[in-house]
Design an enzyme around this catalytic site. Structure first.
Site, PDB file in Angstrom:
ATOM      1  N   ASP A   1       0.713  -1.166  -0.006  1.00 65.34           N
ATOM      2  CA  ASP A   1       0.070   0.048  -0.030  1.00 65.34           C
ATOM      3  C   ASP A   1       1.018   1.206   0.020  1.00 65.34           C
ATOM      4  O   ASP A   1       1.928   1.274   0.863  1.00 65.34           O
ATOM      5  CB  ASP A   1      -0.896  -0.240   1.199  1.00 65.34           C
ATOM      6  CG  ASP A   1      -1.813   1.170   1.556  1.00 65.34           C
ATOM      7  OD1 ASP A   1      -2.675   1.070   0.344  1.00 65.34           O
ATOM      8  OD2 ASP A   1      -1.686   1.860   2.248  1.00 65.34           O
TER       9      ASP A   1
ATOM     10  N   GLU B   1       1.363  -0.477  -5.026  1.00 68.14           N
ATOM     11  CA  GLU B   1       0.580   0.474  -5.386  1.00 68.14           C
ATOM     12  C   GLU B   1       1.508   1.907  -5.649  1.00 68.14           C
ATOM     13  O   GLU B   1       1.930   2.405  -4.401  1.00 68.14           O
ATOM     14  CB  GLU B   1      -0.393   0.938  -4.230  1.00 68.14           C
ATOM     15  CG  GLU B   1      -1.450   1.980  -4.394  1.00 68.14           C
ATOM     16  CD  GLU B   1      -2.287   2.317  -3.121  1.00 68.14           C
ATOM     17  OE1 GLU B   1      -3.613   2.582  -3.485  1.00 68.14           O
ATOM     18  OE2 GLU B   1      -1.804   2.437  -2.138  1.00 68.14           O
TER      19      GLU B   1
END
Length: 696
Positions: A348, A384
């Protein structure tokens, strides 16, 4: 309370609590502490039974060994040192701290103000420490059993060329799934159940990517609204499973699910959050890292270290460039691979992990450490590729062997199929793996993780059902969630019974899914999109642990599900759709080009036409691939408002075309291209033709 246990020097490695058969060794990092106390508790967690100063320090590791302790005993730390927020130090021994290497906790987190490390001064600053003991309001770390190396079904090691990712939430996927006993729904055990595995297998899924399962906290502002953190992007413990998904077998239930998924050939990828922690900004509680060594674990503002760098939008940013934090992250990743059987990780806000003092660096310490690690370098690694910090958008800039979430793919596909100008040029590029972004030495097309919907944003159904977000249930007056949805309600906002609108929406969904599965790269499907799951227009359902987020299997769209299965099967049986090398129109050894473009009628394309709405893309094996012949395919795209007559190009020596997919006629069987009159390609549709050897 007098200590009634002895303690000796122990060892600085491994970090955390380690049972050796007759006692427990404790080791914890802090380079700025004055001393650290080990606190032992009764097994009910209510009574502190001993407080022992860790007697040795090796470098920045404090350590000690306590004879007689066993797995299941409870402990934590109190750390002494300067309380000087203006210098970045927030030590406060009144605040009980859990071990960052905890495998499990006893008790629940609370939102009690007693966990705050400060008292507000007259100026409203955190200029004095809070003297209230926080231990009664804190869970306690549990001494674990020795780690048991993974002994389940072997890692499937699926190559990227076969990989189809299914992004799912443990609870949302299984909470309402028939065939799973009621007591197991929403648990780790349910992930490995027969209904889940049968569904994934029929879809052609090779990897399930789980939203965070590291131990996380519910934010105080959500609890005040009667809500919970559903997605889980608020981690604090990177070695512990989130207990809210425990079934009757606890951690073993998770290991069993991974084992069963592996036995079915399905990899398990974890979404991990190493960019920030649940301690929040300078107003947040002192639970772990802040009290152990705030200035080491976090990025603090230069010249004003009372405050945190907030490249994550979550209040703080972990300092992964610090050796101790980097070690914590790597130890955690290896644990999940070698003990829990995990196959890969999606990071993330991964730009945060690669940001060095001079900016983002794909050769920075974090990436170098993973690349040389003999365990982690074999895992699937997915970024990401953005955060909100300086230079935060880094799509295409990660190491060569990483995959990256390609949001340009999502946006281009959505723009094209709703009819935006200039979108055909963009969508033409994504069909070939977004080479303009990813094609550099050492990279494969699989670097591009292609999706049209993910947990963050509209589901596929809502992309075709809503023009605007409807996040009222989140309690933020609609201010949360982004407004750049590139969606189209096809004529009516929300639900409709108009058959024309329903048909338009169904065709749009099929076109978007076909774009994902027929493009070069790695396809990713959001759980529920294959059966029409809607979140009622909520594009930020992070706090909706309820029917808004849970997949309603009883309302599954069987036609869409069958179509999605067909797409996955076509991709699996036609390697030309999943090549690793980028295609550039170069001539092969047989004199044919590896990719050719034309308009639908067989003429040249006018790439400068802003309203270009259709094209033909002929795919062959890459010119520089001398090891295989993946076949031949033709993708015909008509995004315009009228049907067009198709002039089929020559398939090549000894080949004829079979039409194997038509999004305008999803139930049609594969058939040879008709001779004579050119076939009509319906408006707003896509076709796939596959070259077949004459006589076969």
């Amino acid at each position: 309370m007098a200590p009634h246990r002895s303690i000796c020097a122990g060892r600085p490695y491994p970090l955390g609590a380690t049972f050796d058969g007759s006692g427990v060794n404790f080791a914890v990092f802090s380079e700025n502490a004055a001393n650290i106390e080990l606190c032992l508790f009764s097994r009910d967690g209510l009574r502190e039974t001993a407080r022992l100063t860790l007697p040795e320090r090796t470098g920045a590791i404090w350590h000690g060994r306590v004879p007689g302790l066993k797995p299941g005993d409870l402990y934590g730390f109190r750390v002494h040192g300067p309380y000087e927020p203006h210098r970045g130090h927030r030590f406060n021994p009144a605040k009980f701290l859990v071990d960052p290497y905890s495998r499990a906790l006893h008790g629940q987190w609370s939102n009690a103000p007693q966990t705050l490390g400060y008292d507000r001064g007259a100026a409203g600053r955190e200029d004095r420490p809070c003297p209230i003991d926080s231990a009664p309001f804190m869970p306690k770390s549990v001494v674990p059993e020795p780690d048991r190396p993974w002994d389940g079904a072997p890692w499937p090691r699926r190559p990227w060329s076969e990989t189809v990712i299914y992004e799912a939430h443990v609870k949302g996927l299984t909470k309402r799934l028939p065939g799973i006993p009621e007591a197991l729904r929403g648990t780790y055990e349910a992930l490995g159940s027969e209904p889940v595995i049968a569904h994934l297998d029929a879809l052609g899924i090779t990897a399930i990517e789980l939203l965070p399962v590291h131990g996380f906290l519910d934010e105080g502002f959500l609890l005040e609204r009667g809500l919970k953190n559903y997605w889980g992007y608020n981690s604090l413990l990177f070695f512990a499973l989130e207990p809210r998904y425990f079934g009757p077998n606890g951690v073993d239930g998770f290991r069993s699910a991974v084992d069963r998924l592996h036995a079915a050939g399905i990899e398990v990828i974890l979404d991990v959050v190493f960019n920030h922690t649940a301690e929040g900004d300078h107003r947040g509680p002192t639970l772990c890292f802040r009290g152990l060594d705030n200035a080491a674990y976090y990025h603090l503002q230069a010249g004003n270290p009372q405050y945190y760098v907030n490249d994550t939008g979550c209040g703080n940013t972990l300092n992964v460039s610090h050796p101790a934090t980097l070690r914590l992250v790597l130890d955690s990743l290896r644990y999940w691979v070698t003990v829990m059987g995990i196959d890969g990780f999606r990071f993330d806000l991964a730009t945060t992990l690669g940001r060095e003092a001079h900016g983002f660096d794909r050769r920075g310490g974090f990436f170098d450490a993973i690349g040389q690690d003999p365990v982690l370098c074999q895992s699937k690694l997915i970024a990401e590729p953005w955060d909100i910090g300086p230079g935060g958008y880094q799509l295409g800039a990660f190491p060569e062997d990483w995959g990256e979430w390609n949001d340009r793919f999502r946006d281009s596909a959505r723009r094209f199929w709703r009819g935006d100008a200039h979108a055909a040029q963009e969508v033409a590029g994504i069909f070939l793996g977004s080479a303009a972004i990813f094609d550099r030495p050492g990279r494969k097309t699989f670097s591009s993780v292609n999706f049209v919907a993910a947990h963050d944003g509209f589901t596929l159904a809502d992309v075709t059902r809503y023009n605007a977000k409807h996040n009222e249930a989140n309690g933020e007056n609609g201010a949360d969630g982004h407004g750049h949805n590139l969606s189209d309600n096809c004529g009516v906002e929300g639900d409709s019974e108009d058959p024309q609108i329903l048909a338009r929406r169904a065709l749009r969904a099929r076109n978007l899914l076909a774009t994902v599965f027929l493009s070069q790269g790695t396809p990713m499907l959001l759980a529920g999109d294959e059966m029409g799951h809607s979140q009622r227009g909520n594009n930020n359902a992070y706090c909706q642990d309820n029917e808004i987020s849970w997949i309603d299997w009883a309302k599954a769209d069987p036609a869409l599900l069958a179509f999605t299965r067909r797409l996955a099967a076509l991709r699996r049986t036609n390697p030309v759709l999943r090549q690793g090398r980028f295609l550039h129109g170069h001539r092969r050894a047989d004199g044919l080009r590896d990719v050719e473009w034309s308009n639908i009628e067989g003429g040249a394309l006018n790439w400068r036409d802003p309203m270009l709405s259709g094209f033909c893309l002929l795919l062959r094996g890459a010119a520089d691939d001398i090891l295989s012949d993946p076949g031949t395919a033709l993708i015909v795209v008509n995004g315009g408002d009228r049907a067009r007559r198709l002039t089929l190009p020559d398939a090549g020596p000894g080949l004829i075309w079979d039409c194997v997919l038509d999004t305008a006629a999803p139930e049609s069987a594969p058939e040879p291209a008709p001779a004579g009159a050119p076939p009509a390609v319906a408006a707003h549709s896509l076709r796939l033709y596959v070259g077949r050897r004459i006589g076969r």
